[in-house]
Scaffold this active site. Structure first.
Site, short mmCIF file in Angstrom:
data_model
loop_
_atom_site.label_atom_id
_atom_site.label_comp_id
_atom_site.label_asym_id
_atom_site.label_seq_id
_atom_site.Cartn_x
_atom_site.Cartn_y
_atom_site.Cartn_z
N ASN A 97 0.88 -1.17 0.00
CA ASN A 97 0.00 0.00 0.00
C ASN A 97 0.92 1.22 0.00
O ASN A 97 1.47 1.60 1.03
CB ASN A 97 -0.88 -0.04 1.25
N ARG A 141 -2.51 -2.14 -3.49
CA ARG A 141 -3.70 -1.32 -3.31
C ARG A 141 -3.59 -0.14 -4.27
O ARG A 141 -2.57 0.57 -4.29
CB ARG A 141 -3.77 -0.81 -1.88
N HIS A 161 -12.81 3.11 -0.01
CA HIS A 161 -12.80 2.05 1.01
C HIS A 161 -13.48 0.78 0.50
O HIS A 161 -13.97 -0.03 1.29
CB HIS A 161 -13.56 2.48 2.30
N LEU A 188 -15.71 3.41 9.90
CA LEU A 188 -15.45 4.66 10.60
C LEU A 188 -14.01 4.66 11.11
O LEU A 188 -13.70 4.05 12.14
CB LEU A 188 -16.42 4.82 11.78
N ASN A 195 -10.13 7.15 10.47
CA ASN A 195 -9.75 8.54 10.30
C ASN A 195 -10.47 9.11 9.07
O ASN A 195 -11.03 10.20 9.10
CB ASN A 195 -8.23 8.62 10.19
N ARG A 241 -11.51 15.79 7.75
CA ARG A 241 -12.26 16.20 6.54
C ARG A 241 -13.67 16.63 6.90
O ARG A 241 -14.31 16.02 7.76
CB ARG A 241 -12.34 15.04 5.55
N ARG A 301 -9.80 9.01 20.53
CA ARG A 301 -9.37 8.78 21.91
C ARG A 301 -9.19 10.11 22.63
O ARG A 301 -9.62 10.29 23.77
CB ARG A 301 -8.07 7.98 21.94
N GLU A 335 -14.57 0.02 15.32
CA GLU A 335 -14.23 -1.20 16.06
C GLU A 335 -13.95 -0.93 17.54
O GLU A 335 -14.07 -1.82 18.37
CB GLU A 335 -12.97 -1.86 15.45
N ASN A 336 -13.53 0.32 17.82
CA ASN A 336 -13.02 0.59 19.17
C ASN A 336 -13.86 1.53 20.03
O ASN A 336 -13.73 1.50 21.25
CB ASN A 336 -11.61 1.19 19.07
N GLU A 374 -8.07 -5.08 5.29
CA GLU A 374 -7.93 -4.76 3.87
C GLU A 374 -6.77 -5.53 3.23
O GLU A 374 -6.84 -5.94 2.08
CB GLU A 374 -7.74 -3.25 3.68
P1 AMP Z 1 -8.19 3.93 10.94
O1 AMP Z 1 -8.19 5.07 9.98
O2 AMP Z 1 -9.20 2.88 10.62
O3 AMP Z 1 -6.82 3.38 11.20
O4 AMP Z 1 -8.67 4.53 12.34
C1 AMP Z 1 -7.86 5.40 13.07
C2 AMP Z 1 -8.70 6.11 14.10
O5 AMP Z 1 -9.35 5.17 14.97
C3 AMP Z 1 -7.91 6.99 15.05
O6 AMP Z 1 -7.64 8.26 14.52
C4 AMP Z 1 -8.86 7.08 16.24
O7 AMP Z 1 -9.74 8.17 16.02
C5 AMP Z 1 -9.66 5.80 16.20
N1 AMP Z 1 -9.33 4.90 17.31
C6 AMP Z 1 -8.33 4.00 17.39
N2 AMP Z 1 -8.36 3.37 18.59
C7 AMP Z 1 -9.39 3.90 19.29
C8 AMP Z 1 -9.95 3.67 20.59
N3 AMP Z 1 -9.45 2.78 21.42
N4 AMP Z 1 -11.02 4.41 20.94
C9 AMP Z 1 -11.55 5.32 20.11
N5 AMP Z 1 -11.08 5.57 18.88
C10 AMP Z 1 -10.02 4.88 18.46
#
Ligand code: AMP
Length: 396
Positions: free
Chosen positions: A7, A91, A180, A209, A211, A241, A285, A334-335, A384
């Protein structure tokens, strides 16, 4: 067989070596700051500590050479020789209307990807650099391009056309493409299996969901609408964004602040979203921590984010005339239990009630609704890289 998944961004390169038989990653890593004074290779062999090498990588070919050296290194390598790599999956962000599925890379495909550069000027040229660098270092190894846009090529014109004069579509192919796609495809398939649905006869909404964030309506296994658009700037409020705004705001800001179009696009792409709204962070976070300490702007940014997600879900329930399953995925999906809980509070009209204790789960596949719930809500972690490896193997 072993598949190297690449990627490639403008100054970074992420990789995973995946054993397609076990579907496990043998090593994962990233090259950062390619082309700058100091670059880093961060390499993690499965089950071992991450190693960081500080060096200078003048270009992507040097970076890929370092990755191949790391993979075959005596101490922290995971294969004895490069001959063990059977294929490379790349990718590629934009496949325009040319690519509705993944494809084996040959000269014609490289040319066709190049022709899509205009549509993704920040991403496609970097993806091509990665492809060319691999071609020159791994002669004879088959390579596959997996496009972020391909899964959404099944959208009907009523979903992908904008309310613009038709010649803008004819002349410039201005339309919704969606992004995505690899994640939406992977998660929708897995959600169908996990929820006991027949994919070919199902209505699934995937909330990717992270960044960057997007939502897709998947009807009978096919994307019929998605929240990102001509570019990944459209749709949801994201980390930095803006998502959907009234286009007239662009002219208004331009006049008020004497900003040119590049400055305004930078504002919308990099200084907006929950970061710009809260003045705290693009990271949920940090946003959660600020909310816990009573930061009003952070609370409002969070509410705006969730409200937009809930409205898109509602729109896609209407588009599919119902929904069987709603999946949350990617970093936030997920988190962040609070995002999921607040989104689901809007879904009472669908009969959705989630188990608040189960909803505290993070990064694991889990059902959040009761077994007899008509609409199932679940977390499905995305992968992915594995999806790209699977596509690569399937094509070869
Ligand atoms: P991604 O673009 O899928 O890698 O997601 C990254 C984003 O996931 C980060 O910028 C955080 O906003 C969010 N994230 C990661 N871990 C957590 C967590 N434990 N709790 C809340 N948001 C999280």
């Amino acid at each position: 067989m072993k598949v190297l998944v690449i990627n490639c961004g403008s100054s970074s390169l992420k990789y995973q070596l995946i054993d397609s038989d076990t579907e496990q990653a043998l090593a994962v890593g990233i090259c950062e700051r390619i082309g700058l004074d100091v670059s880093y290779l961060k390499h993690t062999p499965a089950g071992q500590d991450k190693i960081t090498i500080e060096t200078k990588m003048e270009n992507h070919e040097v970076a890929i050479k370092m990755v191949l050296d790391a993979l075959t290194d005596e101490k922290y390598g995971v294969i004895k020789s490069l001959d063990e790599i059977s294929a490379v999956g790349h990718r590629v962000v934009h496949g325009g209307e040319k690519f509705a599925s993944s494809t084996i890379i040959d000269d014609e495909v490289v040319k066709a990807i190049e022709e899509c550069n205009d549509l993704a000027p920040l991403h496609n040229p970097a993806n091509l650099i990665g492809i060319r660098a691999c071609q020159s270092l791994m002669k004879g190894v088959p390579m596959v391009a997996v496009f972020d846009t391909a899964f959404h090529q099944t959208m009907p014109p009523k979903a992908y056309l904008y309310g613009l004069p038709h010649e803008y579509y004819d002349n410039y192919k201005i339309r919704k493409y969606g992004f995505h796609g690899t994640s939406h495809s992977y998660v929708s398939k897995r959600a169908a299996e996990f929820c006991g649905l027949d994919l070919e006869n199902s209505k699934i909404i995937v909330n990717h969901l992270g960044n960057g964030a997007s939502i897709t309506a998947v009807l009978n296994g096919k994307s019929i609408d998605t929240s990102m658009g001509f570019t990944p700037l459209a749709g949801l409020v994201m980390g930095t964004r803006s998502g959907d705004i009234d286009p007239s705001i662009i002219e208004y800001i331009s006049k008020k602040e004497n900003k040119n179009i590049d400055e305004i696009m930078n504002l919308l792409n990099k200084q907006s979203g929950v970061w710009g709204m809260s003045n705290v962070s693009s990271d949920f976070r940090d946003l959660n921590a600020a909310m816990d300490s009573g930061n009003e702007l952070a609370i409002t940014a969070f509410e705006v984010f969730v409200y937009r997600v809930a409205k898109y879900i509602g729109g896609y329930v209407a588009a599919m005339n119902g929904v069987d399953a709603i999946a949350f995925t990617a970093g936030v999906g997920e988190n962040d239990w609070k995002v999921r809980e607040m989104v689901c509070e809007y879904l009472g009209y669908l009969g959705v009630t989630i188990d608040k204790e189960k909803n505290m789960a993070r990064g694991e596949e889990i059902m959040l609704t009761a077994p007899d719930s008509k609409v199932k809500v679940c977390i499905i972690p995305t992968n992915e890289e594995l999806a790209i490896a699977r596509e690569t193997v399937a094509l070869l």
